[in-house]
Design a protein around this motif. Structure first.
Motif, PDB file in Angstrom:
ATOM      1  N   GLU A   1      53.930  66.603 -11.010  1.00 21.32           N
ATOM      2  CA  GLU A   1      55.224  67.081 -11.501  1.00 21.32           C
ATOM      3  C   GLU A   1      55.294  68.606 -11.411  1.00 21.32           C
ATOM      4  N   LYS A   2      54.140  69.298 -11.495  1.00 18.38           N
ATOM      5  CA  LYS A   2      54.150  70.769 -11.423  1.00 18.38           C
ATOM      6  C   LYS A   2      54.146  71.283  -9.982  1.00 18.38           C
ATOM      7  N   ALA A   3      53.453  70.559  -9.096  1.00 20.27           N
ATOM      8  CA  ALA A   3      53.365  71.065  -7.724  1.00 20.27           C
ATOM      9  C   ALA A   3      53.226  69.942  -6.720  1.00 20.27           C
TER      10      ALA A   3
ATOM     11  N   PRO B   1      44.694  69.017  -8.942  1.00 23.35           N
ATOM     12  CA  PRO B   1      45.526  69.632  -9.975  1.00 23.35           C
ATOM     13  C   PRO B   1      45.112  71.053 -10.333  1.00 23.35           C
ATOM     14  N   LYS B   2      43.810  71.348 -10.304  1.00 22.68           N
ATOM     15  CA  LYS B   2      43.387  72.705 -10.699  1.00 22.68           C
ATOM     16  C   LYS B   2      43.824  73.765  -9.706  1.00 22.68           C
ATOM     17  N   ALA B   3      44.128  73.372  -8.483  1.00 19.69           N
ATOM     18  CA  ALA B   3      44.559  74.342  -7.469  1.00 19.69           C
ATOM     19  C   ALA B   3      46.017  74.090  -7.077  1.00 19.69           C
ATOM     20  N   LEU B   4      46.785  73.428  -7.950  1.00 18.77           N
ATOM     21  CA  LEU B   4      48.188  73.094  -7.670  1.00 18.77           C
ATOM     22  C   LEU B   4      48.342  72.469  -6.278  1.00 18.77           C
ATOM     23  N   ASN B   5      47.382  71.587  -5.971  1.00 18.93           N
ATOM     24  CA  ASN B   5      47.402  70.834  -4.704  1.00 18.93           C
ATOM     25  C   ASN B   5      47.364  71.723  -3.466  1.00 18.93           C
ATOM     26  N   ALA B   6      46.712  72.903  -3.587  1.00 23.71           N
ATOM     27  CA  ALA B   6      46.587  73.768  -2.407  1.00 23.71           C
ATOM     28  C   ALA B   6      45.909  72.971  -1.293  1.00 23.71           C
ATOM     29  N   LEU B   7      46.390  73.222  -0.074  1.00 23.18           N
ATOM     30  CA  LEU B   7      45.958  72.428   1.088  1.00 23.18           C
ATOM     31  C   LEU B   7      44.739  73.083   1.735  1.00 23.18           C
TER      32      LEU B   7
ATOM     33  N   PRO C   1      54.511  82.393   7.837  1.00 26.59           N
ATOM     34  CA  PRO C   1      54.275  80.943   7.921  1.00 26.59           C
ATOM     35  C   PRO C   1      53.487  80.575   9.181  1.00 26.59           C
ATOM     36  N   GLY C   2      52.630  79.549   9.053  1.00 25.39           N
ATOM     37  CA  GLY C   2      51.805  79.164  10.198  1.00 25.39           C
ATOM     38  C   GLY C   2      51.757  77.664  10.452  1.00 25.39           C
ATOM     39  N   MET C   3      52.531  76.905   9.674  1.00 20.22           N
ATOM     40  CA  MET C   3      52.533  75.443   9.857  1.00 20.22           C
ATOM     41  C   MET C   3      53.954  74.950  10.097  1.00 20.22           C
TER      42      MET C   3
ATOM     43  N   ALA D   1      52.731  70.991  -3.472  1.00 16.80           N
ATOM     44  CA  ALA D   1      51.574  71.743  -2.977  1.00 16.80           C
ATOM     45  C   ALA D   1      51.961  73.209  -2.962  1.00 16.80           C
ATOM     46  N   ALA D   2      51.087  74.051  -3.580  1.00 16.87           N
ATOM     47  CA  ALA D   2      51.403  75.489  -3.683  1.00 16.87           C
ATOM     48  C   ALA D   2      50.959  76.254  -2.447  1.00 16.87           C
ATOM     49  N   GLY D   3      50.778  75.547  -1.336  1.00 14.22           N
ATOM     50  CA  GLY D   3      50.496  76.242  -0.083  1.00 14.22           C
ATOM     51  C   GLY D   3      49.134  75.933   0.463  1.00 14.22           C
ATOM     52  N   ALA D   4      48.832  76.576   1.600  1.00 18.80           N
ATOM     53  CA  ALA D   4      47.474  76.497   2.127  1.00 18.80           C
ATOM     54  C   ALA D   4      46.557  77.147   1.091  1.00 18.80           C
ATOM     55  N   ASP D   5      45.285  76.747   1.098  1.00 16.31           N
ATOM     56  CA  ASP D   5      44.334  77.237   0.094  1.00 16.31           C
ATOM     57  C   ASP D   5      43.968  78.690   0.392  1.00 16.31           C
ATOM     58  N   ILE D   6      44.510  79.581  -0.441  1.00 11.77           N
ATOM     59  CA  ILE D   6      44.331  81.019  -0.200  1.00 11.77           C
ATOM     60  C   ILE D   6      42.849  81.388  -0.329  1.00 11.77           C
ATOM     61  N   LYS D   7      42.150  80.695  -1.244  1.00  8.71           N
ATOM     62  CA  LYS D   7      40.719  81.011  -1.420  1.00  8.71           C
ATOM     63  C   LYS D   7      39.917  80.614  -0.174  1.00  8.71           C
ATOM     64  N   GLN D   8      40.350  79.558   0.508  1.00  5.75           N
ATOM     65  CA  GLN D   8      39.653  79.152   1.741  1.00  5.75           C
ATOM     66  C   GLN D   8      39.997  80.106   2.896  1.00  5.75           C
TER      67      GLN D   8
ATOM     68  N   LEU E   1      55.391  75.334  -1.681  1.00  6.30           N
ATOM     69  CA  LEU E   1      55.372  76.709  -1.178  1.00  6.30           C
ATOM     70  C   LEU E   1      54.488  76.816   0.062  1.00  6.30           C
ATOM     71  N   GLY E   2      54.860  77.724   0.950  1.00  3.82           N
ATOM     72  CA  GLY E   2      54.044  77.959   2.140  1.00  3.82           C
ATOM     73  C   GLY E   2      53.767  76.644   2.862  1.00  3.82           C
ATOM     74  N   GLY E   3      52.473  76.358   3.058  1.00  6.57           N
ATOM     75  CA  GLY E   3      52.091  75.113   3.724  1.00  6.57           C
ATOM     76  C   GLY E   3      52.616  73.877   3.002  1.00  6.57           C
ATOM     77  N   GLY E   4      52.887  73.977   1.699  1.00  4.24           N
ATOM     78  CA  GLY E   4      53.431  72.836   0.949  1.00  4.24           C
ATOM     79  C   GLY E   4      54.853  72.541   1.385  1.00  4.24           C
TER      80      GLY E   4
HETATM   81  C1  HXC Z   1      44.551  78.391  -3.739  1.00  4.48           C
HETATM   82  C2  HXC Z   1      45.904  78.254  -5.573  1.00  4.48           C
HETATM   83  C3  HXC Z   1      47.052  78.326  -4.762  1.00  4.48           C
HETATM   84  C4  HXC Z   1      46.873  78.428  -3.350  1.00  4.48           C
HETATM   85  C5  HXC Z   1      47.699  78.183  -6.823  1.00  4.48           C
HETATM   86  N1  HXC Z   1      46.351  78.172  -6.831  1.00  4.48           N
HETATM   87  N2  HXC Z   1      48.144  78.283  -5.553  1.00  4.48           N
HETATM   88  N3  HXC Z   1      44.675  78.287  -5.054  1.00  4.48           N
HETATM   89  N4  HXC Z   1      45.599  78.467  -2.902  1.00  4.48           N
HETATM   90  N5  HXC Z   1      47.885  78.461  -2.493  1.00  4.48           N
HETATM   91  C6  HXC Z   1      45.477  78.068  -7.997  1.00  4.48           C
HETATM   92  C7  HXC Z   1      45.422  79.371  -8.783  1.00  4.48           C
HETATM   93  O1  HXC Z   1      44.510  80.270  -8.185  1.00  4.48           O
HETATM   94  C8  HXC Z   1      44.964  78.883 -10.137  1.00  4.48           C
HETATM   95  O2  HXC Z   1      43.581  78.615 -10.140  1.00  4.48           O
HETATM   96  C9  HXC Z   1      45.673  77.528 -10.260  1.00  4.48           C
HETATM   97  O3  HXC Z   1      46.011  77.131  -8.913  1.00  4.48           O
HETATM   98  C10 HXC Z   1      46.956  77.603 -11.061  1.00  4.48           C
HETATM   99  O4  HXC Z   1      47.763  78.618 -10.498  1.00  4.48           O
HETATM  100  P1  HXC Z   1      48.453  79.770 -11.359  1.00  4.48           P
HETATM  101  O5  HXC Z   1      48.811  80.863 -10.409  1.00  4.48           O
HETATM  102  O6  HXC Z   1      47.628  80.120 -12.551  1.00  4.48           O
HETATM  103  O7  HXC Z   1      49.769  78.986 -11.866  1.00  4.48           O
HETATM  104  P2  HXC Z   1      51.177  79.604 -12.221  1.00  4.48           P
HETATM  105  O8  HXC Z   1      51.024  80.887 -12.988  1.00  4.48           O
HETATM  106  O9  HXC Z   1      51.927  78.494 -12.858  1.00  4.48           O
HETATM  107  O10 HXC Z   1      51.860  79.993 -10.824  1.00  4.48           O
HETATM  108  C11 HXC Z   1      52.187  78.975  -9.899  1.00  4.48           C
HETATM  109  C12 HXC Z   1      52.480  79.611  -8.509  1.00  4.48           C
HETATM  110  C13 HXC Z   1      51.282  80.515  -8.101  1.00  4.48           C
HETATM  111  C14 HXC Z   1      53.768  80.429  -8.581  1.00  4.48           C
HETATM  112  C15 HXC Z   1      52.684  78.449  -7.526  1.00  4.48           C
HETATM  113  O11 HXC Z   1      50.065  79.750  -8.242  1.00  4.48           O
HETATM  114  C16 HXC Z   1      51.353  81.000  -6.689  1.00  4.48           C
HETATM  115  O12 HXC Z   1      52.100  81.937  -6.361  1.00  4.48           O
HETATM  116  N6  HXC Z   1      50.529  80.425  -5.776  1.00  4.48           N
HETATM  117  C17 HXC Z   1      50.420  80.865  -4.426  1.00  4.48           C
HETATM  118  C18 HXC Z   1      51.631  80.423  -3.618  1.00  4.48           C
HETATM  119  C19 HXC Z   1      51.543  80.901  -2.186  1.00  4.48           C
HETATM  120  O13 HXC Z   1      51.500  82.112  -1.895  1.00  4.48           O
HETATM  121  N7  HXC Z   1      51.493  79.964  -1.229  1.00  4.48           N
HETATM  122  C20 HXC Z   1      51.420  80.248   0.192  1.00  4.48           C
HETATM  123  C21 HXC Z   1      49.989  80.200   0.659  1.00  4.48           C
HETATM  124  S1  HXC Z   1      49.813  80.717   2.335  1.00  4.48           S
HETATM  125  P3  HXC Z   1      42.511  79.632 -10.807  1.00  4.48           P
HETATM  126  O14 HXC Z   1      41.244  78.827 -10.773  1.00  4.48           O
HETATM  127  O15 HXC Z   1      42.473  80.805  -9.897  1.00  4.48           O
HETATM  128  O16 HXC Z   1      43.040  79.938 -12.163  1.00  4.48           O
HETATM  129  C22 HXC Z   1      50.235  79.373   3.238  1.00  4.48           C
HETATM  130  C23 HXC Z   1      50.110  79.551   4.722  1.00  4.48           C
HETATM  131  C24 HXC Z   1      50.373  78.263   5.473  1.00  4.48           C
HETATM  132  O17 HXC Z   1      50.562  78.347   2.742  1.00  4.48           O
HETATM  133  C25 HXC Z   1      50.037  78.382   6.918  1.00  4.48           C
HETATM  134  C26 HXC Z   1      48.752  77.745   7.302  1.00  4.48           C
HETATM  135  C27 HXC Z   1      48.485  77.639   8.766  1.00  4.48           C
END
Ligand code: HXC
Length: 257
Positions: free
Chosen positions: A58-60, A22-28, A138-140, A62-69, A106-109
């Protein structure tokens, strides 16, 4: 098995996997990948499971692949690990897998949801491929599956602008099979999975294989494949039972063989 990033349970003949970071919106991250695949393989091997649901919060979804990773990953790291190719194993699961999506996919989600057999969306669902906003793409499967599901124009729009699609647009575009009120998402997805799991499992698995075949082959080859598989169904005990039950005006009792 104890999992760190997912919750796993069985409801009657349905296996339920809930992404739970939940703290990472289910980032993968790679742990989520390993755990989801392990849970799917366990359900695949469990004769008591006839369908699987993957969901998030209910909020996510999955918000994508883990950007921090990924942030400090080099090309060689990504290439040598064949980064996230492991998710492709999901398409080798032969039992039906439903994605129940609420909130952000989003993204990987979004790509994970599209790897499932169909998507049931909550009315608050938002689908997107925002990788372009991170300087990547996109990569998945996003550039491939999304294009097949919603067509080139919408796929280009989403991949190039990074805009999100709401549940109503996703249903209109063919990305999701149905939209339900957010509070009823799990109930609806479990009901669909329970219904599927009440049918003949071999018939369900063959039907899934035939629909998926349409993405990989020509129409004439696909039609031939379908006909051959259909013919083979007359070897199933469940074909005898299903048709006899209809004629005898009773509920079928499938034996899954
Ligand atoms: C790591 C993530 C994350 C992600 C959210 N978080 N998305 N961490 N990877 N993809 C973390 C945030 O850093 C934050 O933690 C916490 O989740 C809550 O997110 P907030 O941004 O504060 O929430 P909110 O303001 O409600 O915005 C929600 C959101 C936004 C619109 C979904 O989080 C967002 O834009 N996330 C990134 C979406 C994205 O770009 N996804 C694509 C990833 S690339 P902290 O601890 O920092 O507060 C991808 C490539 C796939 O998926 C291909 C692979 C091969």
């Amino acid at each position: 098995m104890a999992y760190e990033t997912i919750l796993v349970e069985t409801r009657a003949r349905v296996g339920l996997i809930t992404l739970n970071r939940p703290k990472a919106l289910n980032a993968l991250n790679t742990t989520v990948l390993a755990e989801v695949m392990a849970a799917l393989e366990a359900f695949e091997a469990d004769a008591g499971v006839g369908a699987i649901v993957i969901t998030g919060s209910e909020k996510a979804f999955a918000a994508g692949a883990d950007i921090k990773q990924m942030q400090s990953m080099s090309y060689v790291d990504a290439f040598m690990a064949d980064f996230f190719a492991g998710w492709e194993a999901l398409s080798r699961i032969r039992k039906p897998v439903i994605a129940a999506v609420a909130g952000y996919a989003l993204g990987g989600g979004c790509e994970l949801a599209m790897m499932c057999d169909f998507i049931i969306a909550a009315d608050n669902a938002k689908f997107g491929q925002p990788e372009i906003t991170l300087g990547v793409m996109p990569g998945m499967g996003g550039s491939q599956r999304l294009t097949r599901f919603v067509g080139k124009s919408k796929a280009m729009d989403m991949c190039l602008t990074g805009r999100m699609m709401d549940a109503e647009e996703a249903e209109r575009s063919g990305l999701v099979s149905r939209v339900v009120p957010a509070g009823e998402l799990i109930e609806e997805a479990l009901a669909a999975a329970t219904k599927i799991a009440s049918f003949s499992l071999p018939a369900v698995m063959m039907a899934k294989e035939a629909v998926n075949r349409s993405y990989e082959t020509t129409l004439s080859e696909g039609l031939r494949f379908e006909r051959r598989v259909f013919h083979s169904m007359f070897a199933l005990d469940d074909q005898t039972e299903g048709m006899s039950a209809f004629v005898e005006k009773r509920t079928p009792n499938f034996r899954n063989r």
